[in-house]
Design a protein around this motif. Structure first.
Motif, PDB file in Angstrom:
ATOM      1  N   ILE A  88       9.605  17.875  43.529  1.00  0.00           N
ATOM      2  CA  ILE A  88       8.340  17.772  44.047  1.00  0.00           C
ATOM      3  C   ILE A  88       7.174  18.581  44.042  1.00  0.00           C
ATOM      4  CG2 ILE A  88       7.411  17.577  46.685  1.00  0.00           C
ATOM      5  CD1 ILE A  88      10.269  16.853  47.691  1.00  0.00           C
ATOM      6  N   ASP A 131      15.176   4.052  55.892  1.00  0.00           N
ATOM      7  CA  ASP A 131      13.490   3.921  55.476  1.00  0.00           C
ATOM      8  C   ASP A 131      13.019   2.940  56.472  1.00  0.00           C
ATOM      9  OD1 ASP A 131      11.345   4.531  53.981  1.00  0.00           O
ATOM     10  OD2 ASP A 131      12.131   3.564  52.270  1.00  0.00           O
ATOM     11  N   LEU A 160      -0.019  16.432  40.008  1.00  0.00           N
ATOM     12  CA  LEU A 160       0.906  15.572  40.039  1.00  0.00           C
ATOM     13  C   LEU A 160       0.737  14.525  38.824  1.00  0.00           C
ATOM     14  CD1 LEU A 160       0.753  14.103  43.662  1.00  0.00           C
ATOM     15  CD2 LEU A 160       2.527  14.286  42.324  1.00  0.00           C
ATOM     16  N   HIS A 212       2.480  15.763  36.137  1.00  0.00           N
ATOM     17  CA  HIS A 212       3.815  15.660  36.222  1.00  0.00           C
ATOM     18  C   HIS A 212       4.381  14.212  35.812  1.00  0.00           C
ATOM     19  CE1 HIS A 212       7.712  15.593  38.591  1.00  0.00           C
ATOM     20  NE2 HIS A 212       7.261  14.590  39.108  1.00  0.00           N
ATOM     21  N   ARG A 223       2.351   6.698  44.587  1.00  0.00           N
ATOM     22  CA  ARG A 223       2.698   5.636  43.988  1.00  0.00           C
ATOM     23  C   ARG A 223       1.438   4.729  43.066  1.00  0.00           C
ATOM     24  NH1 ARG A 223       4.827   3.019  47.678  1.00  0.00           N
ATOM     25  NH2 ARG A 223       7.245   3.900  47.308  1.00  0.00           N
TER      26      ARG A 223
HETATM   27  N1  LIG Z   1       5.130  15.258  45.777  1.00  0.00           N
HETATM   28  C1  LIG Z   1       5.373  14.641  44.874  1.00  0.00           C
HETATM   29  N2  LIG Z   1       5.883  15.027  43.564  1.00  0.00           N
HETATM   30  C2  LIG Z   1       6.198  14.241  42.662  1.00  0.00           C
HETATM   31  N3  LIG Z   1       6.509  12.985  42.652  1.00  0.00           N
HETATM   32  C3  LIG Z   1       6.068  12.317  43.824  1.00  0.00           C
HETATM   33  C4  LIG Z   1       5.331  13.106  44.707  1.00  0.00           C
HETATM   34  N4  LIG Z   1       5.590  12.367  46.115  1.00  0.00           N
HETATM   35  C5  LIG Z   1       5.663  10.848  45.541  1.00  0.00           C
HETATM   36  N5  LIG Z   1       6.084  11.037  44.225  1.00  0.00           N
HETATM   37  C6  LIG Z   1       6.507   9.905  43.312  1.00  0.00           C
HETATM   38  O1  LIG Z   1       5.737   8.780  43.790  1.00  0.00           O
HETATM   39  C7  LIG Z   1       6.608   7.679  44.068  1.00  0.00           C
HETATM   40  C8  LIG Z   1       6.618   7.086  45.586  1.00  0.00           C
HETATM   41  O2  LIG Z   1       7.204   7.851  46.563  1.00  0.00           O
HETATM   42  P1  LIG Z   1       8.151   7.459  47.646  1.00  0.00           P
HETATM   43  O3  LIG Z   1       8.717   6.216  47.103  1.00  0.00           O
HETATM   44  O4  LIG Z   1       8.963   8.767  47.907  1.00  0.00           O
HETATM   45  O5  LIG Z   1       7.276   7.228  48.726  1.00  0.00           O
HETATM   46  P2  LIG Z   1       7.322   6.490  50.134  1.00  0.00           P
HETATM   47  O6  LIG Z   1       6.393   7.305  50.831  1.00  0.00           O
HETATM   48  O7  LIG Z   1       8.983   6.572  50.162  1.00  0.00           O
HETATM   49  O8  LIG Z   1       6.750   4.809  49.871  1.00  0.00           O
HETATM   50  P3  LIG Z   1       7.178   3.834  50.934  1.00  0.00           P
HETATM   51  O9  LIG Z   1       6.516   4.550  52.255  1.00  0.00           O
HETATM   52  O10 LIG Z   1       6.217   2.886  50.285  1.00  0.00           O
HETATM   53  O11 LIG Z   1       8.446   3.603  50.944  1.00  0.00           O
HETATM   54  C9  LIG Z   1       7.779   7.963  43.480  1.00  0.00           C
HETATM   55  O12 LIG Z   1       8.014   7.656  42.159  1.00  0.00           O
HETATM   56  C10 LIG Z   1       8.097   9.425  43.796  1.00  0.00           C
HETATM   57  O13 LIG Z   1       8.895  10.179  42.745  1.00  0.00           O
END
Ligand SMILES: Nc1ncnc2c1ncn2[C@@H]1O[C@H](COP(=O)(O)OP(=O)(O)OP(=O)(O)O)[C@@H](O)[C@H]1O
Length: 551
Positions: free
Chosen positions: A238, A338, A420, A423, A457
């Motif tokens: 993260i 979720d 980000l 990364h 995303r």
């Molecule tokens: N702080 C972060 N650091 C690194 N990668 C991140 C971070 N936040 C999100 N991501 C990346 O962004 C993408 C979306 O994250 P994630 O699926 O966890 O979001 P979500 O909030 O669960 O989305 P949704 O509500 O649509 O399900 C993923 O590929 C995740 O790895």
């Protein structure tokens, strides 16, 4: 060393000679028989043992024991008289003793033969004197190949273990080596055989670990598979450089260590699922299952049976033998629900019961199955609003909302944008077969200017698309690669009310105005503003940053 004289070289005397010829405790100094063709005489000559036709020839020789193997009456008494210093034993008595010993030896041999561990024994001189069938099976060497031969010659490294034991008089433990024609992996343990404080030989037990190695490999592969079922991400994955995000990560790390349910809030694409994985991976349930269920993706009619399982015949199309639900699968671990805001009310009621009772009753069943599951729920819905409209149960809300974690939208944490983006670039390089090392400053500037409605995303998608436009050899991602849609967002304070569609936006807007006014009234004194607003100073700092209020 004691000296022994054998009188009589017929069958009995030969047997005795055989038994003591190579004894480390006795030296056979002579054999007496008037018949020079007696078999014992031949054997003695081959062994370079002195042979005489009469015992008087040994007069004056130092003798400790004499065995009378003549079987003739009166000889024993004559020997006792002639050799008053020696102990004279009747041959028959010695043969009984030897028979008893041979019996014991056969017993030991039977034990050694039936054990599945390969055993090899070397004598004092370092020659192999005993092997068992397991040894032959493992090495391919038979008794003909090794018995009576130097223990180092044909067995290669393994037998040098015997020599080490004989030289040092100490055990060798867990020596790993390869053995036999097909170079099998083995482990050898060898120990000295000590008689009267003297090393008389070495016993080696050899274990084949080729099979164990193959099993370890299989186990590794199985563990790998299990890992894909486990949480995939940890807190290290993260990116959280901004203050509000660091605060959230700290909160989540704390939540991970506590045995409570967690509710993760945040807009779509902010990383809720990522946090759920990280919380599980940092909890003491990390070696158990992490089961993910997207409540919005499963048809409402199926949700109940998917979550809680069903018994055979529960409904038409039900599988024979029934099916475990996600709760049972996640037993001992975490269940990530979720989009929990999308659960139908009847399922919410059942979920609440499960959380209260810690047991599930499968659909169509009556038996309660105990379950120990930690819920990590996530939503981007406004649950409070849903409670007002009757779409979400208030009691369930309180059960899951004991430890709420709010992940700020990307626009509220501009400091995270550059790290980000970098990364994500590194992460996506692999998937797109690129080796782009960095993002140019003008591209980063463009990224910082963009409002990321789809949050991380969306940023991930933009970088992924940009990578497609890079050349395989390119090392820098430039602004030209980015396909950014320029959006003009009106300032919140200028936004006409009619455009406000979501309650959460409306609430944020009101919250921002209230904080600005409060800060105005107290001339920017944050402690005072927090006091008047009835919130903590920390919360005020967080909101000031979130709304980007300059003061
Ligand atoms: N702080 C972060 N650091 C690194 N990668 C991140 C971070 N936040 C999100 N991501 C990346 O962004 C993408 C979306 O994250 P994630 O699926 O966890 O979001 P979500 O909030 O669960 O989305 P949704 O509500 O649509 O399900 C993923 O590929 C995740 O790895």
């Amino acid at each position: 060393m004691h000296h022994l004289l054998i009188v009589g070289a017929g069958h009995g005397g030969t047997e005795v000679l055989h038994a003591f010829q190579r004894s480390p405790l006795l030296t056979v100094i002579g054999v007496v028989d008037p018949n020079e063709h007696a078999i014992g005489v031949q054997l003695a000559k081959r062994g370079q043992i002195r042979v005489e036709t009469t015992w008087t020839a040994f007069e004056g020789t130092a003798i400790d024991f004499i065995i009378d193997a003549t079987g003739e009456h009166g000889v024993l008494e004559q020997l006792i008289q002639f050799f008053p210093e020696a102990a004279v034993l009747p041959g028959e008595f010695v043969r009984v003793l030897l028979e008893r010993l041979a019996e014991k030896e056969r017993m030991l041999e039977a034990i050694i033969h039936c054990t599945s561990e390969a055993i090899s024994v070397a004598d004092q001189a370092g020659e192999t004197m005993l092997i068992n069938p397991a040894y032959t099976r493992m090495t391919g060497y038979t008794e003909q190949d090794v018995i009576g031969k130097p223990a180092s010659a044909d067995i290669g490294m393994q037998e040098s273990v015997h020599l080490r034991v004989l030289e040092t008089g100490e055990s060798v433990r867990d020596a790993r080596m390869k053995i036999g024609q097909d170079r099998r992996d083995i482990i050898v343990n060898a120990a000295p055989v000590v008689v009267d404080g003297q090393v008389r030989g070495s016993v080696g037990v050899i274990r084949d670990i080729s099979e164990m190695k193959a099993l370890t490999k299989e186990l590794k592969a199985a563990k790998q598979k299990i890992r894909t079922l486990e949480a995939k991400y940890t807190f290290d994955d993260i990116i959280a450089e901004s203050e509000p995000m660091r605060f959230v990560v700290d909160q989540a790390k704390l939540a991970a260590t506590m045995p409570v349910n967690v509710l993760i809030r945040g807009e779509s694409g902010t990383g809720k699922e990522l946090f759920a994985h990280a919380i599980h991976a940092a909890s003491d349930r990390r070696y158990e299952q992490f089961v993910r269920v997207n409540c919005a993706a499963i048809a409402p009619s199926l949700l109940e049976s998917e979550l809680f399982g069903y018994e055979e015949g529960a409904f038409s199309g039900a599988r024979r033998g029934g099916k475990r639900g996600y709760f049972e699968e996640a037993h001992g671990g975490s269940l990530f629900l979720d989009e929990i805001g999308e659960l139908p009310l009847d399922v919410q009621a059942k979920l609440l019961r499960v959380l209260q009772e810690n047991e599930v009753v499968r659909v169509g069943g009556t038996k309660a199955v105990p379950v120990d599951v930690r819920i990590i729920a996530a939503t981007n819905a406004n649950l409070e609003q849903k409670i007002i409209t009757g779409e979400f149960r208030e009691d369930l809300y309180y059960r899951i909302n004991r430890l709420p974690i709010h992940i700020p939208a990307l626009r509220e944490r501009p400091d995270d944008l550059s790290p980000l983006a970098t990364h994500l670039l590194r992460k996506l390089n692999q998937s797109y077969g690129r080796s782009v090392e960095r993002i140019s400053e003008d591209a980063l500037e463009a990224i910082r200017k963009q409002t990321w409605k789809g949050n991380v995303r969306e940023l991930e998608n933009v970088i992924g698309r940009a990578l497609i436009f890079t050349d395989k050899t390119e090392q820098v991602l430039r602004k030209g690669h980015l396909q950014l849609v320029v959006t003009v967002t009106p300032k919140r304070s200028e936004r006409p009310k009619k455009e406000i569609k979501h309650l959460s936006d409306e609430m944020s807007y009101v919250e921002e105005q209230l904080i600005r006014e409060a800060l105005d009234v107290v001339n920017g004194n944050k402690t005072e503003a927090a006091k008047q607003l009835g919130i903590s100073l920390r919360a005020l700092y967080y909101k000031v940053e979130r709304f980007n209020i300059q003061c």
